[in-house]
Design an enzyme around this catalytic site. Structure first.
Site, PDB file in Angstrom:
ATOM      1  N   HIS A  32       1.702   4.574  -2.814  1.00 33.90           N
ATOM      2  CA  HIS A  32       1.792   6.029  -2.601  1.00 33.90           C
ATOM      3  C   HIS A  32       3.158   6.552  -3.050  1.00 33.90           C
ATOM      4  O   HIS A  32       3.263   7.574  -3.732  1.00 33.90           O
ATOM      5  CB  HIS A  32       1.620   6.361  -1.113  1.00 33.90           C
ATOM      6  N   HIS A  65       0.836  -1.206   0.000  1.00 37.62           N
ATOM      7  CA  HIS A  65       0.000   0.000   0.000  1.00 37.62           C
ATOM      8  C   HIS A  65       0.873   1.260   0.000  1.00 37.62           C
ATOM      9  O   HIS A  65       0.708   2.143  -0.850  1.00 37.62           O
ATOM     10  CB  HIS A  65      -0.887  -0.043   1.247  1.00 37.62           C
ATOM     11  N   GLU A  66       1.809   1.324   0.943  1.00 38.48           N
ATOM     12  CA  GLU A  66       2.640   2.533   1.060  1.00 38.48           C
ATOM     13  C   GLU A  66       3.572   2.696  -0.148  1.00 38.48           C
ATOM     14  O   GLU A  66       3.871   3.818  -0.554  1.00 38.48           O
ATOM     15  CB  GLU A  66       3.440   2.511   2.369  1.00 38.48           C
ATOM     16  N   HIS A  69       3.654   6.561  -6.809  1.00 42.03           N
ATOM     17  CA  HIS A  69       2.799   7.609  -7.391  1.00 42.03           C
ATOM     18  C   HIS A  69       3.523   8.960  -7.287  1.00 42.03           C
ATOM     19  O   HIS A  69       3.633   9.711  -8.265  1.00 42.03           O
ATOM     20  CB  HIS A  69       1.456   7.645  -6.665  1.00 42.03           C
TER      21      HIS A  69
END
Length: 594
Positions: free
Chosen positions: A383, A379-380, A386
């Site tokens: 981020h 998940h991190e 991105h």
């Protein structure tokens, strides 16, 4: 701590002395930007010079704040970095105040002149930014009024700050008896551990102790939340918006219908949620399913221990469908000091991805050897990559992506990793465990966050109608929503009516709905990547590289999902229903082999 498990903040500043130099540079840039006040309508060249200084100031301020705060996050007891963070926060308010003239002065130009400026080649790099200012023209006040609002910024943060102090510093929870009968202090961090305990007594005791403690503070916390909502309504009215919801969504140019469509689509699909609750009740083998039974894994026998090194390997394999370029950046992140891996004394809890433009992103973890932390890592990194692609391909002002799309990349990574894990797991119990995890993601991110979003909408509407948010009002609204969302097979315990009091996101208005929309968009995009391959990957990497260079709805539309329609939410909930079918079938298979 082994240095290979620590992030390398030296890539922002090689030393604290270099941070001090940048701090002084911010002060100099504050003085420099103020020399443009009252001159922006002289020529496009003056405005272009001012915008360049604005970029330099924003970038320097970002680096100053991020470095100080992340140094503090390494050890919150370090008074040096506490002080640096406080200084950075105060400097940030000075920057906001110094910049308060910029937007009103740009908008004070006659439309024809502003349009000619925007068309000028010297201002081409700032075109989207200037058009965005023009779009919000009717909601911008005079320079003097904007300066007052900027200076009131610290006062406006008071409800959130006070809640943070009550919640994190002043509130103490009682001790409960753990699975071995030992007395253990209940804390925020241990609460979820207790909620996942196979021992139902432990879950019930933790649940009751948590909400009894909040119940003792209900008047104070209700007053704090009431003040926060009134603050939202005040800003909406002073900026001439029809509602606080419209004001909040307008920052990202999101139609209000996106919010209301989400709530309606989720409510239309509550039968699937009620089916999930029914399956949970059956698999746990309880006569009554209570709210404290929601987090314990439904598949008791499986324990998946995943070391950090194994997690790195699994994330790389799971994200392989995103192509070679993505894989090479991911490998660099894992080997070049992007991640602070393990829990440490004084270190900030939880996980996040953050950074400053011009350096690679950083990820804070508190890694434990389990499935949850494996998916948190994926998940991190979503981020982080991105931000990496945005920063690499966009100027500073256009690089920062909006919150509306912020959870898409992170959740898409989780979806792809889950797909890989399910396809490469033969053990039916392990598969059940993974399905349990994925269904919980849907429950927690789409259903639960939408319930939070509906609660926010209701409490803001009450304040806008002149009603008071008493503890009784808040408890009643929240309790009724739980009954609706969880359905007839759930015993909605009285204690849950206090849960609103422990949700920090309610002090960041209309934020949580974006978890649900982001999850829905990510689910749709991950299906496209798995089914279409290269064309979908190319669209997706273009989306990651676009940062904030267009409106979020448009960026997602180009990537392949239209969030102005309820369809992506409906499709995501159809995936939820299919996974539920699969889990029900697996449960029957396992039952038949007993």
């Amino acid at each position: 701590m082994n240095p290979k498990f620590k992030w390398k903040l030296e890539s922002i500043f090689p030393s604290d002395e270099a941070w001090e130099d940048e701090y002084k540079k911010v002060q100099e840039l504050i003085a420099q930007i103020q020399t443009y006040q009252g001159r922006l309508n002289e020529s496009p060249q003056i405005l272009a010079e001012c915008m360049k200084t604005y970029e330099q100031l924003g970038l320097a301020m970002e680096r100053v704040y991020v470095y100080a705060r992340m140094r503090r996050d390494e050890d919150n007891t370090n008074t040096k970095y506490q002080a640096m963070t406080d200084r950075a926060a105060s400097l940030s308010i000075r920057v906001s105040s110094a910049l308060s003239f910029l937007v009103p002065e740009i908008l004070s130009m006659p439309d024809e002149r502003l349009d000619s400026y925007i068309a000028d080649e010297q201002l081409k790099p700032y075109r989207f930014y200037l058009n965005e200012i023009k779009r919000q023209k009717e909601h911008v006040l005079s320079a003097q009024e904007e300066r007052i609002i900027a200076q009131a910024g610290e006062l406006a943060q008071a409800p959130q700050t006070i809640f943070g102090m009550i919640n994190n510093a002043d509130m103490t929870f009682p001790a409960i008896k753990d699975e071995d009968g030992e007395e253990v202090q209940l804390t925020h961090g241990r609460y979820i551990q207790f909620m996942e305990s196979p021992d139902r007594r432990v879950r019930q005791e933790a649940f009751k102790a948590m909400y009894d403690t909040y119940g003792k503070q209900k008047n104070t916390i209700a007053a704090t939340l009431n003040a926060s909502v009134k603050k939202d309504v005040f800003y909406a009215r002073i900026r001439k918006y029809p509602s606080a919801l419209a004001a909040s969504l307008d920052n990202d140019n999101i139609p209000v219908e996106v919010y209301t469509n989400l709530i309606q689509a989720v409510r239309d699909n509550l039968p699937a949620m009620h089916r999930y609750v029914s399956l949970r009740k059956k698999l746990l083998g309880v006569e009554e399913l209570h709210m404290y039974d929601l987090y314990v894994p439904m598949v008791k026998e499986v324990k998946m221990q995943i070391s950090y090194d194994q997690a790195l390997e699994l994330v790389q394999k799971g994200l392989a469908p995103l192509g070679e370029d993505y894989a090479s950046v991911l490998k660099e992140a894992f080997t070049s000091g992007w991640i602070d891996v393990y829990e440490n004394e004084g270190k900030t809890s939880g996980a996040y991805s953050w950074g400053a433009y011009g350096t690679h992103p950083f990820v804070l973890m508190n890694y434990q050897n389990n499935v949850n932390n494996l998916f948190t890592l994926a998940h991190e990194m979503g981020h982080a990559l991105h931000s990496y692609y945005s920063d690499k391909n966009q100027r500073y002002l256009d690089a920062q992506y909006k919150i509306f799309v912020a959870e898409v990349a992170s959740t898409l990574n989780e979806s792809l990793l889950m797909d890989y894990m399910l396809k490469n797991t033969d053990d039916p119990r392990q598969k059940m465990y993974l399905l349990n995890h994925y269904l919980e993601q849907f429950r927690g991110t789409v259903y639960r966050q939408t319930m939070f979003a509906e609660f926010e909408k209701l409490i803001h509407e009450k304040v806008e109608a002149g009603e008071a948010l008493t503890p009784e009002t808040l408890c009643s609204l929240y309790y009724d929503l739980n009954i609706d969302y969880y359905g007839p097979d759930m015993v909605v315990d009285e204690d849950i009516k206090m849960e609103w009091a422990r949700i920090p996101h309610f002090y960041n208005e209309f934020y949580v709905y974006q978890y649900a929309t982001g999850f829905s968009a990510a689910t749709a995009l991950s299906q496209q990547i798995l089914n279409e391959g290269a064309p979908a990957v190319e669209r997706y990497l273009t989306f990651l590289s676009s940062g904030g260079s267009d409106y979020p709805i448009e960026l997602l539309r180009k990537a392949g999902v239209d969030m102005a329609s309820p369809q992506p939410v409906v499709e995501a909930l159809q995936v939820f229903a299919r996974l539920l079918d699969e889990m029900e079938e697996l449960a029957k298979e396992i039952e038949s082999t007993k």
